[in-house]
Design an enzyme around this catalytic site. Sequence first.
Site, mmCIF file in Angstrom:
data_model
loop_
_atom_site.group_PDB
_atom_site.id
_atom_site.type_symbol
_atom_site.label_atom_id
_atom_site.label_comp_id
_atom_site.label_asym_id
_atom_site.label_seq_id
_atom_site.Cartn_x
_atom_site.Cartn_y
_atom_site.Cartn_z
ATOM 1 N N HIS A 245 -2.799 -5.723 -3.087
ATOM 2 C CA HIS A 245 -1.795 -4.477 -2.810
ATOM 3 C C HIS A 245 -2.382 -3.575 -1.818
ATOM 4 O O HIS A 245 -3.507 -3.631 -1.399
ATOM 5 C CB HIS A 245 -1.383 -3.785 -4.261
ATOM 6 C CG HIS A 245 -0.390 -4.402 -5.025
ATOM 7 N ND1 HIS A 245 0.797 -4.607 -4.738
ATOM 8 C CD2 HIS A 245 -0.678 -5.005 -6.403
ATOM 9 C CE1 HIS A 245 1.497 -5.355 -5.737
ATOM 10 N NE2 HIS A 245 0.496 -5.535 -6.619
ATOM 11 N N ASP B 188 0.612 -0.768 3.377
ATOM 12 C CA ASP B 188 2.112 -1.220 3.386
ATOM 13 C C ASP B 188 2.831 -0.789 4.522
ATOM 14 O O ASP B 188 3.666 -1.642 5.021
ATOM 15 C CB ASP B 188 2.473 -0.786 1.898
ATOM 16 C CG ASP B 188 1.897 -1.427 0.703
ATOM 17 O OD1 ASP B 188 1.165 -2.398 0.777
ATOM 18 O OD2 ASP B 188 2.196 -1.058 -0.483
#
Length: 381
Positions: free
Chosen positions: A133, A163
């Site tokens: 992540h 991200d």
Amino acid sequence: MANPLLSGIRVLDLTRLLPGPFCSFYLAQLGAEVIKLEEPQGGDYARLLAPELFTLVNRGKKSVTLDLRQPEALAVLKKMVAQADVLIESFRPGVMDKLGCGYQELKAINPRLVYAALTGYGQTGPYKDRAGHDMNYCAYAGLLDQTGAADGAPVLSNFQSADLAGGALTCALGILAAVIGARASGQGSMVDVGMLDGTLALQALSLATIRTLGESRARGSDMLSGALANYSIYTCADGKHVAMAALEPKFFFNFCKAVGRPDLAAMPLAPGPDGAALRSALEVLFKTRSRDEWELLLADRDCCISGIYTPQEALENPQVKARGLIRMEDGKPVADLPIKFSDAPGVSGTCPALGADTSSVLAQLGMDQAAVAALSASGAI
């Protein structure tokens, strides 16, 4: 009005959660037709896990349900690929190949196809199959090490830089370049974006420090992360904070003049111990007024001082309002495309319900109602 900039570009989006959907959201806002392909049972995980986030990053798209584990659904995808310009996926490397719809298979159907694979670590290397992540990519890229105060532990930010910047926007840039290339040559390409790669590439200052010193500086001590007293954060009388970014001497001298402290201008603008006296003086000075009082005093003095706002306060900033980025829908804020073009209005659109466009999109492929009903009965859509 539709934005003409990407008008006629059809994007098939197989991604979930945040990075991929944010990438395709920008393409949709620029006028592309984005068809979000979701599993029939539940769809994108974010629909349940973070519904408000899902709404923000999936506006202006269409939703089609396909279970790619079934041959009938795979056949539908290949028909869609024949009419598409771009396909975006974020599975681990090899997953699409196992499903029978990897780049080579789809390229044979549509040589113009731009196939974008947005993953944590890219398609090659020892980490390519690892889960991850945003925090993991920031950690490996050295970004997390540099986030926080000197002598403190690394601090998590509420901005998902890997991200969104290292991943989504880097991928969007790659897609647009490949689409332009495909239009010129008739040949698409595979766009391989790893979020670790994209985040590391954004570390311009840290890389420059390594080039200069042969090593990175400790957290909170690089030139723009706390080393300079005139480029730092200070606490005000009300416990709120201001950001002082008077990096160039002219801005710092303007500040000294505005606050009636010519003695500060005589102190060295230097990192480390040489700047300690100036930092101490500024810490005392900023505690004499509230954040808003400092802003009022220094607003037009050309010295790069700003109050540090909460995200909610930022929505009410007069500059933000003047630019029209944030608007309200049903009493909730939404952000539109933060790029303004001289002759191209932006696209907004609504967030699609799961499978809302399945029938209409399949009809465009020449499938009649009976065929669609049969696919639905089989669970393929």
